[in-house]
Write a protein that holds these residues in place. Structure first.
Motif, PDB file in Angstrom:
ATOM      1  N   ALA A 239      10.897 -14.753  24.736  1.00  0.00           N
ATOM      2  CA  ALA A 239      10.125 -15.917  24.307  1.00  0.00           C
ATOM      3  C   ALA A 239      10.188 -16.075  22.795  1.00  0.00           C
ATOM      4  O   ALA A 239      10.323 -15.107  22.050  1.00  0.00           O
ATOM      5  CB  ALA A 239       8.675 -15.798  24.762  1.00  0.00           C
ATOM      6  N   GLU A 240      10.067 -17.312  22.346  1.00  0.00           N
ATOM      7  CA  GLU A 240      10.001 -17.613  20.916  1.00  0.00           C
ATOM      8  C   GLU A 240       8.609 -17.275  20.400  1.00  0.00           C
ATOM      9  O   GLU A 240       7.600 -17.497  21.086  1.00  0.00           O
ATOM     10  CB  GLU A 240      10.317 -19.091  20.701  1.00  0.00           C
ATOM     11  N   GLY A 241       8.527 -16.710  19.185  1.00  0.00           N
ATOM     12  CA  GLY A 241       7.241 -16.454  18.560  1.00  0.00           C
ATOM     13  C   GLY A 241       6.464 -15.303  19.167  1.00  0.00           C
ATOM     14  O   GLY A 241       5.229 -15.271  19.092  1.00  0.00           O
ATOM     15  N   GLU A 242       7.154 -14.341  19.755  1.00  0.00           N
ATOM     16  CA  GLU A 242       6.476 -13.176  20.343  1.00  0.00           C
ATOM     17  C   GLU A 242       5.850 -12.322  19.239  1.00  0.00           C
ATOM     18  O   GLU A 242       6.396 -12.200  18.140  1.00  0.00           O
ATOM     19  CB  GLU A 242       7.478 -12.345  21.141  1.00  0.00           C
ATOM     20  N   ASP A 243       4.695 -11.734  19.518  1.00  0.00           N
ATOM     21  CA  ASP A 243       4.024 -10.822  18.598  1.00  0.00           C
ATOM     22  C   ASP A 243       4.682  -9.452  18.744  1.00  0.00           C
ATOM     23  O   ASP A 243       4.550  -8.792  19.779  1.00  0.00           O
ATOM     24  CB  ASP A 243       2.531 -10.742  18.926  1.00  0.00           C
ATOM     25  N   CYS A 244       5.396  -9.020  17.704  1.00  0.00           N
ATOM     26  CA  CYS A 244       6.131  -7.751  17.800  1.00  0.00           C
ATOM     27  C   CYS A 244       5.202  -6.554  17.966  1.00  0.00           C
ATOM     28  O   CYS A 244       5.558  -5.568  18.628  1.00  0.00           O
ATOM     29  CB  CYS A 244       7.006  -7.566  16.558  1.00  0.00           C
ATOM     30  N   ALA A 245       4.012  -6.626  17.349  1.00  0.00           N
ATOM     31  CA  ALA A 245       3.071  -5.510  17.419  1.00  0.00           C
ATOM     32  C   ALA A 245       2.391  -5.432  18.780  1.00  0.00           C
ATOM     33  O   ALA A 245       2.119  -4.331  19.286  1.00  0.00           O
ATOM     34  CB  ALA A 245       2.038  -5.633  16.310  1.00  0.00           C
ATOM     35  N   GLU A 246       2.109  -6.596  19.396  1.00  0.00           N
ATOM     36  CA  GLU A 246       1.454  -6.634  20.697  1.00  0.00           C
ATOM     37  C   GLU A 246       2.156  -7.668  21.577  1.00  0.00           C
ATOM     38  O   GLU A 246       1.627  -8.741  21.863  1.00  0.00           O
ATOM     39  CB  GLU A 246      -0.037  -6.967  20.545  1.00  0.00           C
ATOM     40  N   PRO A 247       3.372  -7.372  22.033  1.00  0.00           N
ATOM     41  CA  PRO A 247       4.128  -8.353  22.816  1.00  0.00           C
ATOM     42  C   PRO A 247       3.487  -8.613  24.174  1.00  0.00           C
ATOM     43  O   PRO A 247       2.938  -7.712  24.804  1.00  0.00           O
ATOM     44  CB  PRO A 247       5.499  -7.695  22.962  1.00  0.00           C
ATOM     45  N   ALA A 248       3.581  -9.867  24.616  1.00  0.00           N
ATOM     46  CA  ALA A 248       3.030 -10.254  25.913  1.00  0.00           C
ATOM     47  C   ALA A 248       4.074 -10.180  27.017  1.00  0.00           C
ATOM     48  O   ALA A 248       3.725 -10.309  28.195  1.00  0.00           O
ATOM     49  CB  ALA A 248       2.460 -11.681  25.833  1.00  0.00           C
ATOM     50  N   THR A 249       5.321  -9.984  26.652  1.00  0.00           N
ATOM     51  CA  THR A 249       6.402  -9.928  27.642  1.00  0.00           C
ATOM     52  C   THR A 249       7.221  -8.658  27.450  1.00  0.00           C
ATOM     53  O   THR A 249       7.192  -8.037  26.387  1.00  0.00           O
ATOM     54  CB  THR A 249       7.335 -11.148  27.510  1.00  0.00           C
ATOM     55  N   GLU A 250       7.961  -8.288  28.474  1.00  0.00           N
ATOM     56  CA  GLU A 250       8.868  -7.153  28.387  1.00  0.00           C
ATOM     57  C   GLU A 250      10.142  -7.586  27.656  1.00  0.00           C
ATOM     58  O   GLU A 250      10.606  -8.721  27.807  1.00  0.00           O
ATOM     59  CB  GLU A 250       9.231  -6.639  29.779  1.00  0.00           C
ATOM     60  N   PRO A 251      10.721  -6.705  26.845  1.00  0.00           N
ATOM     61  CA  PRO A 251      11.926  -7.092  26.113  1.00  0.00           C
ATOM     62  C   PRO A 251      13.135  -7.229  27.029  1.00  0.00           C
ATOM     63  O   PRO A 251      13.287  -6.481  27.999  1.00  0.00           O
ATOM     64  CB  PRO A 251      12.124  -5.953  25.110  1.00  0.00           C
ATOM     65  N   LEU A 252      13.993  -8.201  26.705  1.00  0.00           N
ATOM     66  CA  LEU A 252      15.288  -8.285  27.361  1.00  0.00           C
ATOM     67  C   LEU A 252      16.161  -7.104  26.961  1.00  0.00           C
ATOM     68  O   LEU A 252      16.928  -6.569  27.759  1.00  0.00           O
ATOM     69  CB  LEU A 252      15.997  -9.589  26.977  1.00  0.00           C
ATOM     70  N   ILE A 253      16.035  -6.726  25.687  1.00  0.00           N
ATOM     71  CA  ILE A 253      16.804  -5.616  25.122  1.00  0.00           C
ATOM     72  C   ILE A 253      15.858  -4.726  24.342  1.00  0.00           C
ATOM     73  O   ILE A 253      15.057  -5.215  23.541  1.00  0.00           O
ATOM     74  CB  ILE A 253      17.926  -6.121  24.196  1.00  0.00           C
ATOM     75  N   ASP A 254      15.926  -3.436  24.586  1.00  0.00           N
ATOM     76  CA  ASP A 254      15.185  -2.440  23.809  1.00  0.00           C
ATOM     77  C   ASP A 254      16.169  -1.309  23.553  1.00  0.00           C
ATOM     78  O   ASP A 254      16.406  -0.470  24.413  1.00  0.00           O
ATOM     79  CB  ASP A 254      13.962  -1.950  24.579  1.00  0.00           C
ATOM     80  N   GLN A 255      16.766  -1.316  22.360  1.00  0.00           N
ATOM     81  CA  GLN A 255      17.930  -0.464  22.117  1.00  0.00           C
ATOM     82  C   GLN A 255      17.865   0.155  20.733  1.00  0.00           C
ATOM     83  O   GLN A 255      17.454  -0.486  19.762  1.00  0.00           O
ATOM     84  CB  GLN A 255      19.201  -1.317  22.255  1.00  0.00           C
ATOM     85  N   THR A 256      18.273   1.415  20.647  1.00  0.00           N
ATOM     86  CA  THR A 256      18.382   2.096  19.367  1.00  0.00           C
ATOM     87  C   THR A 256      19.828   2.047  18.908  1.00  0.00           C
ATOM     88  O   THR A 256      20.741   2.396  19.670  1.00  0.00           O
ATOM     89  CB  THR A 256      17.917   3.555  19.478  1.00  0.00           C
ATOM     90  N   VAL A 257      20.033   1.596  17.672  1.00  0.00           N
ATOM     91  CA  VAL A 257      21.387   1.491  17.127  1.00  0.00           C
ATOM     92  C   VAL A 257      21.462   2.298  15.838  1.00  0.00           C
ATOM     93  O   VAL A 257      20.444   2.542  15.172  1.00  0.00           O
ATOM     94  CB  VAL A 257      21.772   0.017  16.862  1.00  0.00           C
ATOM     95  N   THR A 258      22.674   2.699  15.485  1.00  0.00           N
ATOM     96  CA  THR A 258      22.899   3.456  14.257  1.00  0.00           C
ATOM     97  C   THR A 258      23.986   2.748  13.452  1.00  0.00           C
ATOM     98  O   THR A 258      25.180   2.968  13.689  1.00  0.00           O
ATOM     99  CB  THR A 258      23.325   4.900  14.550  1.00  0.00           C
ATOM    100  N   PRO A 259      23.615   1.883  12.514  1.00  0.00           N
ATOM    101  CA  PRO A 259      24.628   1.162  11.730  1.00  0.00           C
ATOM    102  C   PRO A 259      25.428   2.118  10.843  1.00  0.00           C
ATOM    103  O   PRO A 259      24.870   3.019  10.218  1.00  0.00           O
ATOM    104  CB  PRO A 259      23.797   0.200  10.869  1.00  0.00           C
ATOM    105  N   THR A 260      26.730   1.915  10.814  1.00  0.00           N
ATOM    106  CA  THR A 260      27.612   2.689   9.944  1.00  0.00           C
ATOM    107  C   THR A 260      28.666   1.756   9.357  1.00  0.00           C
ATOM    108  O   THR A 260      28.878   0.649   9.847  1.00  0.00           O
ATOM    109  CB  THR A 260      28.314   3.827  10.710  1.00  0.00           C
TER     110      THR A 260
END
Length: 266
Positions: A87-108
């Motif tokens: 959704a647009e405008g989701e509250d990152c601290a208290e989201p109302a929906t489950e994420p489509l993507i929840d991923q840890t990345v390591t930029p190099t």
């Protein structure tokens, strides 16, 4: 398309999980993000905005299909957890929906683009990383990169303007090269597939820049959403030509300038 994100969001991302560095400055990686999740079966970029977060920190509250955001400087080799909410405008601290993507990345490396896309049957959304080559290009040339981020099998990339195959790539792979500045017609064929191209488009290559084309969506046989090309343009500069030392004798007439030649590597 969005090309630059607000400084506050970049600072928030940079500040996340940055270890103390007692010696020298921490090397950084410029991180870009591309919205390639074709959530509405569109044939062109636009709409279907999502929210991008890094934990509680908001990166972009209105990330539309086809948008490119960045660069976001990030400490090289340091993990960061990223979320994409539907959704647009989701509250990152208290989201109302489950994420489509929840991923840890390591930029190099110097720079990397994370393409939000989906692959498989059923489709699994993910952030697919593509390193960016920031090397300078020859005078009069521009970089040209084909990146496979679509739910599609092995494909053959054909430059129909010049009349040759650039090469074959699978999901997550890319072809890097450079071409004289100009517009090029490109066709993508499924290897061992039908004779008609899966997609056709024109890519403008500009001198001193690298143009990356990300193919996203589904091959027609793989699902209802069409293949779509999302471009990204990165300034890389022109390689300097070493100065020529004058000979002590009279120089012969100058030869005609050489024509810049295309080159590609897998």
């Amino acid at each position: 398309m969005k090309r630059v994100i607000i400084a506050a969001a970049a600072a928030a991302l940079l500040a996340l999980a940055v270890p103390a560095s007692p010696v020298g400055a921490q090397a950084t990686t410029d991180v870009y993000a591309v919205h390639g999740l074709n959530l509405a079966g569109q044939s062109a970029p636009g709409g279907t905005a999502v929210t991008v977060c890094a934990g509680d920190a908001e990166i972009d509250p209105s990330f539309e299909f086809g948008d490119v955001i960045g660069p976001l400087p990030r400490p090289s080799g340091v993990e960061v957890s990223l979320q994409v909410y539907p959704a647009e405008g989701e509250d990152c601290a208290e989201p109302a929906t489950e994420p489509l993507i929840d991923q840890t990345v390591t930029p190099t490396g110097a720079a990397v683009t994370l393409v939000a896309t989906a692959f498989g049957n059923p489709l699994v959304p993910e952030l697919l990383p593509f390193p960016i080559d920031l090397s300078c290009v020859d005078p009069g040339n521009g970089g040209a990169v084909a990146a496979h981020a679509a739910n599609a099998p092995l494909v053959d990339v054909v430059n129909t303007t010049l009349g040759f195959s650039v090469g074959e790539i699978s999901y997550g792979e890319r072809i890097v090269g450079q071409l004289p500045a100009g517009d090029y017609d490109i066709e993508i064929f499924e290897v061992d597939g039908p004779p008609d191209p899966a997609m056709s488009f024109t890519v403008p290559v500009t001198a001193g820049n690298t143009t990356i084309g990300y193919a996203v969506g589904n091959q027609p046989s793989e699902g209802p959403t069409p293949l779509v090309l999302i471009p990204q343009v990165i300034p890389v500069g022109t390689c300097e030509t070493p100065p020529t030392t004058a000979a002590p004798t009279t120089a012969p007439p100058a030869a005609a300038p050489a024509t810049a030649q295309p080159s590609f590597t897998g």
